[in-house]
Design an enzyme around this catalytic site. Structure first.
Site, PDB file in Angstrom:
ATOM      1  CB  SER A 159      -0.955   0.126   1.165  1.00 49.79           C
ATOM      2  OG  SER A 159      -1.653   1.348   1.352  1.00 49.79           O
ATOM      3  CG  HIS A 198      -4.005  -1.325  -1.999  1.00 56.19           C
ATOM      4  ND1 HIS A 198      -5.163  -1.966  -2.130  1.00 56.19           N
ATOM      5  CD2 HIS A 198      -4.435  -0.611  -0.772  1.00 56.19           C
ATOM      6  CE1 HIS A 198      -6.220  -1.655  -1.464  1.00 56.19           C
ATOM      7  NE2 HIS A 198      -5.752  -0.892  -0.785  1.00 56.19           N
ATOM      8  CG  ASP A 228      -5.540   2.802   1.116  1.00 54.29           C
ATOM      9  OD1 ASP A 228      -6.439   1.796   0.566  1.00 54.29           O
ATOM     10  OD2 ASP A 228      -4.524   2.295   1.629  1.00 54.29           O
ATOM     11  CG  MET A 274      -8.317   7.615   2.490  1.00 52.65           C
ATOM     12  SD  MET A 274      -7.334   7.548   3.951  1.00 52.65           S
ATOM     13  CE  MET A 274      -6.227   6.326   4.169  1.00 52.65           C
ATOM     14  CG  HIS A 332      -9.986   0.735  -0.719  1.00 46.94           C
ATOM     15  ND1 HIS A 332      -9.143   0.570   0.522  1.00 46.94           N
ATOM     16  CD2 HIS A 332     -11.180   0.570  -0.596  1.00 46.94           C
ATOM     17  CE1 HIS A 332     -10.258   0.378   1.397  1.00 46.94           C
ATOM     18  NE2 HIS A 332     -11.409   0.565   0.643  1.00 46.94           N
ATOM     19  CG  MET A 370     -11.448   3.626   1.858  1.00 48.55           C
ATOM     20  SD  MET A 370     -10.098   3.534   3.246  1.00 48.55           S
ATOM     21  CE  MET A 370      -8.664   4.105   2.153  1.00 48.55           C
ATOM     22  CG  MET A 421     -11.683  -2.208   4.886  1.00 50.99           C
ATOM     23  SD  MET A 421     -10.153  -1.915   4.117  1.00 50.99           S
ATOM     24  CE  MET A 421      -9.268  -0.708   5.423  1.00 50.99           C
ATOM     25  CG  ASP A 456      -5.925  -2.568   3.560  1.00 47.33           C
ATOM     26  OD1 ASP A 456      -4.787  -2.500   4.172  1.00 47.33           O
ATOM     27  OD2 ASP A 456      -6.187  -1.325   2.917  1.00 47.33           O
TER      28      ASP A 456
END
Length: 234
Positions: free
Chosen positions: A17, A41, A43, A45, A75, A77, A146, A184
């Protein structure tokens, strides 16, 4: 045509990540792994669904340019994930995962992802019942469990989520499904064997890899442990 991903029964995919990499030296950090990973990966947000802000589509676009052959696992979020699909798909991601908690019209959102040529993924928080996922399992290529509450790196693993992993593995083995199970949050060399034995196909690790004294050796050791656990879990 939508992309697809698959693994053999003996394989576990390692997904570092980049949230845990130094943002000023991210390319250097990834290249220092010398290819000891299977996908990267990312993320995303928004500061609303999770209490933190992170990257946007420009990072994914730059990663695609820097590593044209690497699988990019994005991903989301974010609230209103449907508003982000086009920009991240066009930036070059391969897998686009949204949260079941953020999409009241989840089936429609996943079909939008597939129509953009990405692997549709769905994610679930530690406190959300795994049964919420079952209606969309026939159309997803990846399920992300998660194992921490999302929003920050470096949190401690929540072991109770492994019951969800075992349930998802059972559903996959007994139903007409073809998804990978990803986990994750708080994954390290200390617990990667446990999560793989429970049924995980893809392991995301951030701090455990990028904050290690030797990220390459840590990723390599994680792969070794995961491969041994996969043999036991079969």
């Amino acid at each position: 045509m939508a992309r697809s991903i698959s693994v053999s029964s003996q394989e576990v995919l390692i997904a570092p990540s980049v949230l845990s990499a130094n943002p000023l030296r991210m390319a250097e950090a990834v290249n220092a792994l010398s290819g000891e990973y299977d996908m990267l990966h990312v993320d995303i947000m928004d500061g609303h669904f999770v209490p933190n802000l992170s990257y946007g589509p420009d990072l994914v676009r730059s990663m695609r340019e820097e590593w044209p052959d690497v699988l990019l696992d994005t991903h989301l979020m974010v609230e209103r994930p449907q508003d982000f699909i086009d920009v991240f798909a066009d930036a070059g991601t391969d897998i686009l995962t949204v949260h079941v908690e953020t999409a009241p019209h989840l089936h429609r959102v996943l079909e939008m992802i597939r129509a953009k040529g990405c692997v549709p993924g769905v994610s679930i928080n530690p406190g959300t019942p795994v049964e919420w996922l079952k209606p969309v399992l026939p159309i997803v290529g990846l399920v992300l469990v998660m194992s921490v509450n999302p929003g920050f790196g470096g949190q401690s693993f929540i072991p109770e989520v492994l019951e969800k992993v075992k349930t998802l593995k059972c559903w996959k083995e007994t139903g007409p499904f073809d998804y990978l199970i990803e986990i994750d949050g708080g994954i390290s060399t200390q617990n990667v064997g446990e999560v793989v034995r429970a049924g995980c196909d893809v392991v995301v690790a951030g701090s455990a890899i990028f904050k290690a004294q030797s990220p390459y050796e840590t990723a390599r050791e994680m792969r070794r442990i995961a491969a041994e656990a996969k043999k036991i879990g079969r």
